[in-house]
Design an enzyme around this catalytic site. Sequence first.
Site, mmCIF file in Angstrom:
data_model
loop_
_atom_site.group_PDB
_atom_site.id
_atom_site.type_symbol
_atom_site.label_atom_id
_atom_site.label_comp_id
_atom_site.label_asym_id
_atom_site.label_seq_id
_atom_site.Cartn_x
_atom_site.Cartn_y
_atom_site.Cartn_z
ATOM 1 N N HIS A 1 0.853 -1.194 0.000
ATOM 2 C CA HIS A 1 0.000 0.000 0.000
ATOM 3 C C HIS A 1 0.883 1.237 0.000
ATOM 4 O O HIS A 1 2.111 1.133 0.097
ATOM 5 C CB HIS A 1 -0.994 -0.001 1.163
ATOM 6 C CG HIS A 1 -0.384 0.015 2.537
ATOM 7 N ND1 HIS A 1 0.347 -1.034 3.042
ATOM 8 C CD2 HIS A 1 -0.396 0.958 3.512
ATOM 9 C CE1 HIS A 1 0.742 -0.746 4.270
ATOM 10 N NE2 HIS A 1 0.316 0.466 4.569
ATOM 11 N N HIS B 1 1.356 3.930 1.986
ATOM 12 C CA HIS B 1 1.887 4.641 3.151
ATOM 13 C C HIS B 1 3.414 4.666 3.121
ATOM 14 O O HIS B 1 4.058 3.700 2.715
ATOM 15 C CB HIS B 1 1.393 4.008 4.447
ATOM 16 C CG HIS B 1 -0.037 4.328 4.754
ATOM 17 N ND1 HIS B 1 -0.766 3.652 5.703
ATOM 18 C CD2 HIS B 1 -0.880 5.268 4.241
ATOM 19 C CE1 HIS B 1 -1.996 4.153 5.758
ATOM 20 N NE2 HIS B 1 -2.084 5.134 4.879
ATOM 21 N N HIS C 1 -7.701 -0.810 5.568
ATOM 22 C CA HIS C 1 -6.633 0.070 6.047
ATOM 23 C C HIS C 1 -6.453 1.234 5.075
ATOM 24 O O HIS C 1 -6.421 2.394 5.477
ATOM 25 C CB HIS C 1 -5.338 -0.727 6.184
ATOM 26 C CG HIS C 1 -4.180 0.058 6.719
ATOM 27 N ND1 HIS C 1 -4.157 0.587 7.985
ATOM 28 C CD2 HIS C 1 -2.984 0.387 6.158
ATOM 29 C CE1 HIS C 1 -3.019 1.218 8.182
ATOM 30 N NE2 HIS C 1 -2.290 1.118 7.076
ATOM 31 N N ASP D 1 5.717 4.366 5.265
ATOM 32 C CA ASP D 1 6.506 3.362 5.977
ATOM 33 C C ASP D 1 6.508 2.013 5.250
ATOM 34 O O ASP D 1 7.102 1.049 5.734
ATOM 35 C CB ASP D 1 6.031 3.204 7.430
ATOM 36 C CG ASP D 1 4.592 2.731 7.551
ATOM 37 O OD1 ASP D 1 3.778 3.049 6.668
ATOM 38 O OD2 ASP D 1 4.277 2.051 8.552
ATOM 39 N N HIS D 2 5.879 1.965 4.082
ATOM 40 C CA HIS D 2 5.921 0.768 3.233
ATOM 41 C C HIS D 2 6.447 1.078 1.835
ATOM 42 O O HIS D 2 7.227 0.315 1.287
ATOM 43 C CB HIS D 2 4.529 0.128 3.149
ATOM 44 C CG HIS D 2 4.063 -0.420 4.451
ATOM 45 N ND1 HIS D 2 4.180 -1.748 4.798
ATOM 46 C CD2 HIS D 2 3.527 0.197 5.538
ATOM 47 C CE1 HIS D 2 3.727 -1.925 6.031
ATOM 48 N NE2 HIS D 2 3.322 -0.763 6.498
ATOM 49 N N ASP E 1 -0.537 -4.077 5.895
ATOM 50 C CA ASP E 1 -1.219 -3.623 7.113
ATOM 51 C C ASP E 1 -2.695 -3.992 7.111
ATOM 52 O O ASP E 1 -3.508 -3.357 7.797
ATOM 53 C CB ASP E 1 -1.070 -2.107 7.272
ATOM 54 C CG ASP E 1 0.337 -1.694 7.682
ATOM 55 O OD1 ASP E 1 1.210 -2.578 7.798
ATOM 56 O OD2 ASP E 1 0.565 -0.483 7.867
ATOM 57 N N HIS F 1 4.091 -5.413 10.125
ATOM 58 C CA HIS F 1 4.645 -4.867 11.371
ATOM 59 C C HIS F 1 4.751 -5.957 12.428
ATOM 60 O O HIS F 1 3.946 -6.891 12.463
ATOM 61 C CB HIS F 1 3.746 -3.755 11.934
ATOM 62 C CG HIS F 1 3.741 -2.496 11.137
ATOM 63 N ND1 HIS F 1 4.611 -1.454 11.380
ATOM 64 C CD2 HIS F 1 2.956 -2.105 10.098
ATOM 65 C CE1 HIS F 1 4.357 -0.465 10.530
ATOM 66 N NE2 HIS F 1 3.364 -0.843 9.735
#
Length: 249
Positions: free
Chosen positions: A54, A56, A110, A58-59, A133, A171
């Site tokens: 996805h 975001h 998400h 942090d990915h 996520d 995560h």
Amino acid sequence: MRIIPVACLGDNYSYVLVDDKAMQATVVDPVEPEKVHSAVKETGMELKTMLTTHHHADHAGGNQKIVESIPSLVVYGGDSRIPKMTHQLHDGDEFEVGSLRVCAMQTFGHTTSSICYYIQDPSTDQRVVFTGDTLFVGGCGRLFEGTPSDMYKSLKKLATLPKDTKVYVGHEYTKTNLQFALTVDGDNQALKDKVKRCATMSCTMPSTIAEELATNPFMRVDQPALQKATGKSDPIDVLAVLRQMKDRF
């Protein structure tokens, strides 16, 4: 195939997927490019493909730098917000990465860019799914762009995968997730056993679909214990209340 978890940003996971038969590697959410490049180098394989779960940061935040270093990289993702994407996927799209078979599973909840990657190795009969996520070990993602109904449908979709499918998530939230699960499903022996197994593990990957169906409250919303804990009977309402409870946990 071999899966190498790469810990990033404190509690994130990137993954290196090694296809020994085709002598190539695929990376999943390589948010820290240096760490991922190092892991790929140790395999001796050529990096050919990137799978993004996805958009975001942090990915997908490492996509730009990875592609700058390997301009020929094929980048898969779920919508136009995925940096450097070369192939946009839709639900049920199938393609091959080396000798491996990949199926894209659109899993809203998400985000509306979320894709889970179900991958099969025909030569070894291995099955894995990278869930980003959407599905965590013992939990699910926060509902930033979707509804409880979206997440319910996404988790039900994942629940249809073969039970021995190994699950690799985005995560390392496992211990906190399982502690929360105990507060709403405390008589579940499979859950209590999993808590004990994970207590001393620094990396709890992989889980399996079977384990998540037995222990993850968000995949057990039709069970009387979870209905009692939430005061709801409709599975989507149960999930909605569980998510609110977990947000406050």
